[in-house]
Design a protein around this motif. Structure first.
Motif: not given
Length: 122
Positions: A63-88
């Protein structure tokens, strides 16, 4: 961290109160493909068997691979950092590896900068 069955992905996976603004059109998560999918795909239920977890994570990554905002999502998860789930397109364990590599690279860059050599020589 299991999610209640009634909790939507919009609340669970992309919390608007913490998401950075993407541009004038709105926050990045408004364009996220995962907003239309089940939260259970991106977040593990408690005591999930390994084979089931791996299959679920791979499905979430597709699902992420076809997402237009995958990079933004990934960076969000890395900067927060999000401890759970698949992000970006990355699991929590994969994000920990990326963060460790970034920290190591920052240390190496600081050590190899011209200013650090002068300080070490003096």
């Amino acid at each position: 961290m299991p999610l209640p069955p009634h909790q939507s992905l919009q609340v669970a996976a992309v919390p608007s109160q913490r998401a950075p603004a993407r541009d004038q059109a709105g926050p990045w998560h408004t364009e996220a493909v995962c907003r239309r999918d089940e939260a259970g795909l991106f977040f593990a239920p408690s005591k999930e068997p390994t084979a089931a977890r791996l299959a679920r994570e791979e499905a979430a990554k597709r699902v992420c691979a076809r997402c237009p905002v995958m990079v933004e999502c990934r960076e969000h998860a890395l900067l927060q950092p999000e401890p759970y789930g698949v992000w970006g397109g990355l699991t929590a364990a994969e994000r920990r590896v990326v963060l460790a590599r970034r920290r190591r690279r920052e240390v190496e860059l600081k050590a190899s900068s011209p200013g650090s050599r002068i300080a070490a020589a003096g």
